[in-house]
Write an enzyme that holds these catalytic residues in place. Structure first.
Site, PDB file in Angstrom:
ATOM      1  N   ASP A   1      54.036  40.990  46.604  1.00 36.97           N
ATOM      2  CA  ASP A   1      53.224  42.171  45.927  1.00 36.97           C
ATOM      3  C   ASP A   1      53.929  43.687  46.152  1.00 36.97           C
ATOM      4  OD1 ASP A   1      51.689  39.564  44.959  1.00 36.97           O
ATOM      5  OD2 ASP A   1      50.067  39.830  46.267  1.00 36.97           O
TER       6      ASP A   1
ATOM      7  N   GLU B   1      61.000  53.143  58.385  1.00 36.24           N
ATOM      8  CA  GLU B   1      60.139  52.008  58.191  1.00 36.24           C
ATOM      9  C   GLU B   1      59.864  51.434  59.438  1.00 36.24           C
ATOM     10  OE1 GLU B   1      59.737  51.628  55.244  1.00 36.24           O
ATOM     11  OE2 GLU B   1      60.849  53.220  54.168  1.00 36.24           O
TER      12      GLU B   1
ATOM     13  N   HIS C   1      52.004  57.783  57.339  1.00 36.37           N
ATOM     14  CA  HIS C   1      53.028  58.659  56.753  1.00 36.37           C
ATOM     15  C   HIS C   1      52.549  60.259  58.279  1.00 36.37           C
ATOM     16  CE1 HIS C   1      55.294  57.334  53.380  1.00 36.37           C
ATOM     17  NE2 HIS C   1      55.675  57.323  54.631  1.00 36.37           N
TER      18      HIS C   1
END
Length: 365
Positions: free
Chosen positions: A185, A238, A247
């Site tokens: 998704d 990542e 973040h």
């Protein structure tokens, strides 16, 4: 932050409905208010409700509030207006994960945020199930190894590279994809610039990291590299998501959402990851300001090609070579430069004529 699935599905549906394929060479450019709203929705500043019959997106919160949140996150003046500086930040290359507006900072003194999950083991396997079409496989492996080392250098984590085998599960699966690649998704990649990569935090069944293979990836990690996107910096960021970091609000941090061609593992990053996994060893305590300087790492573009190295399995067996320690000593050999002086040899032309010699068989009577 958990990616808003309804937003992803809606955006995917709209593009599919138009029938327009994603061009991997296309460069994303945000210019209109509608594009800005889509950006704010994708990265967690707006929540889409429903689509109407015209397939236009409506939002739960006012766009002005979302713009103020975005501007505050990136250190801009929170006017709530879609001004030039705001558009400039929206058009910078960045990570595809949301900026996690619904999560809470670790403390009022820190800029980092943590996911709500972490790995229970300190030994994590990873595999690259799909390599880039543009990069050498061996060099890609080296870059990934170095990017994982960023985090293992300040934590007890150990990362083990496992060759891809669909029957052997791993903690982190790495793939290079373009456009639509709806495995989990995750939203489609948007061509050059824009979203460079995305990842998910630790979860049952494993995490994943996807890189947009439309990008002009570079494995040159030097300060004055080419104009490509440095794979090492993006991979290290990542992998931070894949082990539980969100973040950071701090622009100097590795976990800042926007791409930075200059590598820096900030104290904020180290404090964040050590809050999850602790320090490297029991002999070392506290937090570290030190991390290896990867900006001056070797240029692997010119690395030797070991695939064509000699086959030393068929090398001669020197164990049975002759023993030259007992060889003759030719230093004391005769002087072969000597030869007889034939100028003084006897004159055989004047030799006695034995053909007329007396008969030696005669004897006196």
């Amino acid at each position: 932050m958990t990616t808003c699935k309804s937003c992803i599905v809606l955006m995917s549906f709209l593009v599919l409905l138009s029938g327009a394929p994603l061009d991997e060479d296309m460069t994303r450019k945000i210019q209109t208010e509608a594009q800005a709203k889509q950006y704010l929705s994708q990265f967690g500043y707006l929540n889409p409700l429903e689509k109407n019959q015209g397939f236009e997106m409506t939002f739960e919160d006012p766009t002005t509030t979302a713009l103020k949140q975005f501007q505050s996150f990136f250190g801009l003046n929170p006017t709530g207006n879609l001004d030039t500086k705001t558009l400039d930040h929206m058009n910078k290359p960045r990570c595809g994960r949301s900026d996690d507006q619904r999560s809470v900072q670790n403390s009022e003194y820190s800029n980092y945020k943590l996911a709500d999950s972490r790995w229970s083991s300190n030994e994590l396997t990873f595999t690259i199930s799909k390599y880039s079409k543009k990069l050498d496989k061996r060099q890609t492996d080296l870059v990934m190894r170095r990017a994982f080392d960023v985090w293992s250098s300040v934590t007890p984590l150990t990362f083990i590279h496992q060759e891809f085998d669909p029957q052997r599960p791993v903690a982190i699966e790495i793939r290079f994809e373009t456009g639509y690649h709806s495995i989990n998704d995750d939203p489609p990649f948007d061509g050059r610039s824009g979203v460079l990569a995305h990842a998910i935090p630790p979860k049952d069944g494993g995490s994943f990291v996807h890189f947009d293979d439309s990008e002009p990836w570079s494995i040159d990690s030097s300060y004055y590299g080419d104009n490509g996107i440095k794979l090492f910096q993006v991979a290290a960021h990542e992998f931070g998501h894949a082990i539980g970091l969100l973040h950071s609000h701090l622009e100097s941090a590795l976990m800042w959402p926007n791409y930075n061609p200059i590598f820096n593992l900030d104290t904020d990053d180290i404090e964040a990851i050590q809050a999850l996994y602790g320090t490297r060893s029991s002999k070392k305590t506290g937090y570290y300001n030190y991390a290896p300087n990867y900006n001056n790492a070797p240029d692997y573009n010119n690395a030797p090609d070991y695939n064509n190295a000699p086959d030393y399995n068929n090398a001669p067996d020197y164990n049975n070579a002759p023993d030259y320690n007992n060889a003759p000593d030719y230093n004391n050999a005769p002087d072969c430069n000597y030869s007889p002086d034939y100028n003084n040899a006897p004159d055989y032309n004047n030799a006695l004529d034995y053909n007329n010699a007396p008969d030696s068989n005669y004897s006196p009577d």
